[in-house]
Design a protein around this motif. Structure first.
Motif, PDB file in Angstrom:
ATOM      1  N   LEU B  18      -3.745  18.152  -0.068  1.00  0.00           N
ATOM      2  CA  LEU B  18      -4.819  18.830  -0.805  1.00  0.00           C
ATOM      3  C   LEU B  18      -4.932  18.184  -2.177  1.00  0.00           C
ATOM      4  CD1 LEU B  18      -6.807  21.143  -1.541  1.00  0.00           C
ATOM      5  CD2 LEU B  18      -4.800  22.506  -2.183  1.00  0.00           C
ATOM      6  N   ILE B  19      -6.149  17.786  -2.536  1.00  0.00           N
ATOM      7  CA  ILE B  19      -6.388  17.216  -3.863  1.00  0.00           C
ATOM      8  C   ILE B  19      -7.250  18.191  -4.658  1.00  0.00           C
ATOM      9  CG2 ILE B  19      -7.487  15.346  -5.146  1.00  0.00           C
ATOM     10  CD1 ILE B  19      -6.827  13.535  -2.760  1.00  0.00           C
ATOM     11  N   ASP B  20      -6.752  18.562  -5.814  1.00  0.00           N
ATOM     12  CA  ASP B  20      -7.481  19.460  -6.711  1.00  0.00           C
ATOM     13  C   ASP B  20      -7.958  18.641  -7.898  1.00  0.00           C
ATOM     14  OD1 ASP B  20      -8.441  21.559  -8.238  1.00  0.00           O
ATOM     15  OD2 ASP B  20      -6.451  22.305  -8.798  1.00  0.00           O
ATOM     16  N   LEU B  21      -9.263  18.385  -7.941  1.00  0.00           N
ATOM     17  CA  LEU B  21      -9.867  17.579  -9.004  1.00  0.00           C
ATOM     18  C   LEU B  21     -10.882  18.443  -9.740  1.00  0.00           C
ATOM     19  CD1 LEU B  21     -10.618  14.856 -10.419  1.00  0.00           C
ATOM     20  CD2 LEU B  21     -12.216  14.463  -8.540  1.00  0.00           C
ATOM     21  N   ARG B  22     -10.659  18.634 -11.022  1.00  0.00           N
ATOM     22  CA  ARG B  22     -11.607  19.466 -11.790  1.00  0.00           C
ATOM     23  C   ARG B  22     -11.465  19.211 -13.286  1.00  0.00           C
ATOM     24  NH1 ARG B  22      -8.014  24.257 -12.770  1.00  0.00           N
ATOM     25  NH2 ARG B  22      -6.481  24.076 -11.106  1.00  0.00           N
ATOM     26  N   ASP B  73       1.897  15.255  -6.662  1.00  0.00           N
ATOM     27  CA  ASP B  73       1.681  14.271  -7.714  1.00  0.00           C
ATOM     28  C   ASP B  73       0.565  14.741  -8.648  1.00  0.00           C
ATOM     29  OD1 ASP B  73       2.012  11.988  -9.172  1.00  0.00           O
ATOM     30  OD2 ASP B  73       1.373  10.606  -7.599  1.00  0.00           O
ATOM     31  N   SER B  74       0.537  14.162  -9.825  1.00  0.00           N
ATOM     32  CA  SER B  74      -0.499  14.509 -10.790  1.00  0.00           C
ATOM     33  C   SER B  74      -0.935  13.260 -11.539  1.00  0.00           C
ATOM     34  CB  SER B  74       0.057  15.549 -11.780  1.00  0.00           C
ATOM     35  OG  SER B  74      -0.930  15.911 -12.713  1.00  0.00           O
ATOM     36  N   ALA B  75      -2.235  13.128 -11.789  1.00  0.00           N
ATOM     37  CA  ALA B  75      -2.742  11.944 -12.496  1.00  0.00           C
ATOM     38  C   ALA B  75      -3.898  12.359 -13.408  1.00  0.00           C
ATOM     39  CB  ALA B  75      -3.198  10.884 -11.493  1.00  0.00           C
ATOM     40  N   PRO B  76      -3.570  13.055 -14.494  1.00  0.00           N
ATOM     41  CA  PRO B  76      -4.647  13.496 -15.399  1.00  0.00           C
ATOM     42  C   PRO B  76      -5.316  12.307 -16.073  1.00  0.00           C
ATOM     43  CG  PRO B  76      -2.492  13.931 -16.373  1.00  0.00           C
ATOM     44  CD  PRO B  76      -2.241  13.449 -14.981  1.00  0.00           C
ATOM     45  N   MET B 127      -9.425  15.772 -17.405  1.00  0.00           N
ATOM     46  CA  MET B 127      -9.537  16.042 -15.958  1.00  0.00           C
ATOM     47  C   MET B 127      -8.174  16.365 -15.371  1.00  0.00           C
ATOM     48  SD  MET B 127     -12.709  15.793 -15.039  1.00  0.00           S
ATOM     49  CE  MET B 127     -12.606  15.661 -13.263  1.00  0.00           C
ATOM     50  N   LEU B 129      -6.140  16.321 -12.059  1.00  0.00           N
ATOM     51  CA  LEU B 129      -6.114  15.708 -10.725  1.00  0.00           C
ATOM     52  C   LEU B 129      -4.695  15.852 -10.195  1.00  0.00           C
ATOM     53  CD1 LEU B 129      -7.167  13.987  -8.383  1.00  0.00           C
ATOM     54  CD2 LEU B 129      -6.797  11.955  -9.774  1.00  0.00           C
ATOM     55  N   THR B 130      -4.551  16.710  -9.207  1.00  0.00           N
ATOM     56  CA  THR B 130      -3.227  17.016  -8.683  1.00  0.00           C
ATOM     57  C   THR B 130      -3.279  17.028  -7.167  1.00  0.00           C
ATOM     58  OG1 THR B 130      -2.836  18.403 -10.625  1.00  0.00           O
ATOM     59  CG2 THR B 130      -1.302  18.659  -8.809  1.00  0.00           C
ATOM     60  N   SER B 131      -2.220  16.532  -6.552  1.00  0.00           N
ATOM     61  CA  SER B 131      -2.146  16.593  -5.081  1.00  0.00           C
ATOM     62  C   SER B 131      -1.009  17.523  -4.660  1.00  0.00           C
ATOM     63  CB  SER B 131      -1.951  15.199  -4.497  1.00  0.00           C
ATOM     64  OG  SER B 131      -0.738  14.627  -4.931  1.00  0.00           O
TER      65      SER B 131
END
Lengths: 93, 135
Positions: B18-22, B73-76, B127, B129-131
């Motif tokens: 699941l990717i949460d992008l917001r 994982d997270s990639a802000p 932003m 961005l977390t999986s």
């Protein structure tokens, strides 16, 4: 000049850094006009995009004819169990 | 939101991602840009959308506590938009639902770009961005 969005393509770069889309079945929730879909769809096995707005889905379907788009609400997904490798909440949670 | 996350859990395969992008509308920056120079005009928080972000975070916490998903994982990053004119920016924000209305002093400052070709408005938004991996 129109509005310039993310000129350094950081969104695409970061998205690909966090997950490998190769040969994956992807569900995108809140796909809108397919703007985000365009950033990752090429290497996937399939893409299904859902949104509540018909007008934006029409644009996505026109621009990305190999992907599947449907009007659907995330609280009641008209989809089978266990069928996607990746689900993306696209600016929509 | 929790119900939606449980629906996503249902349609994902075991070990699916699941990717949460917001966007996080906290401390959004507005700059005037001219060449390589940037002048900070304003930093604002969109409280209505910040509250929505908090609700989204709480929903994620709930499904993690129920062991439906685990953090992976997270990639802000910063999402940047450029507008040619201040009026273009003000109009864009005003048509949003709910609209974002800036104070008069900010409106006056962004409109500097209207009379100065080569000056642009830069909007910077953090932003999220977390999986997460489905159990």
């Amino acid at each position: 000049m129109p509005i310039v969005y993310d000129p350094d393509n950081l969104e695409a770069f970061k998205l690909h850094s966090i997950v490998d889309f190769t040969d994956k079945n992807v569900l995108e929730i809140g796909c809108g006009n397919g703007r985000l879909t365009e950033l990752y769809h090429e290497t996937t096995r399939s893409v299904t995009g859902i949104d509540l707005k018909f007008e934006t889905l029409k644009i996505a379907a026109k621009d990305l004819p190999e992907s599947h788009f449907a009007i659907a609400d995330s609280v009641d997904l008209p989809l089978r169990n266990n069928c996607f490798d990746i689900a993306i909440l696209a600016w929509s949670l | 939101m929790v119900h939606a996350l449980k629906e996503i859990w249902r349609v994902l395969k075991p070990d699916g991602i699941l990717i949460d992008l917001r966007p996080i509308r906290l401390n959004v920056t507005i700059d005037l840009v001219h060449g390589d120079e940037m002048e900070l005009i304003s930093v604002y928080s969109d409280e209505w959308r910040v509250a929505k972000d908090k609700a989204a975070d709480d929903a994620i916490t709930t499904v993690k506590s129920e062991n439906l998903f685990t953090f992976q994982d997270s990639a802000p990053f910063e999402y940047v938009k450029y507008y040619d004119t201040g009026q273009e920016y003000i109009d864009y924000e005003a048509q949003r639902n709910p609209p974002i209305i800036h104070p008069d002093d900010v409106v006056q400052q962004v409109k500097v770009a209207d009379d100065n070709p080569g000056v642009m408005i830069r909007l910077g938004t953090a932003m999220h961005l977390t999986s997460y991996r489905r159990s």
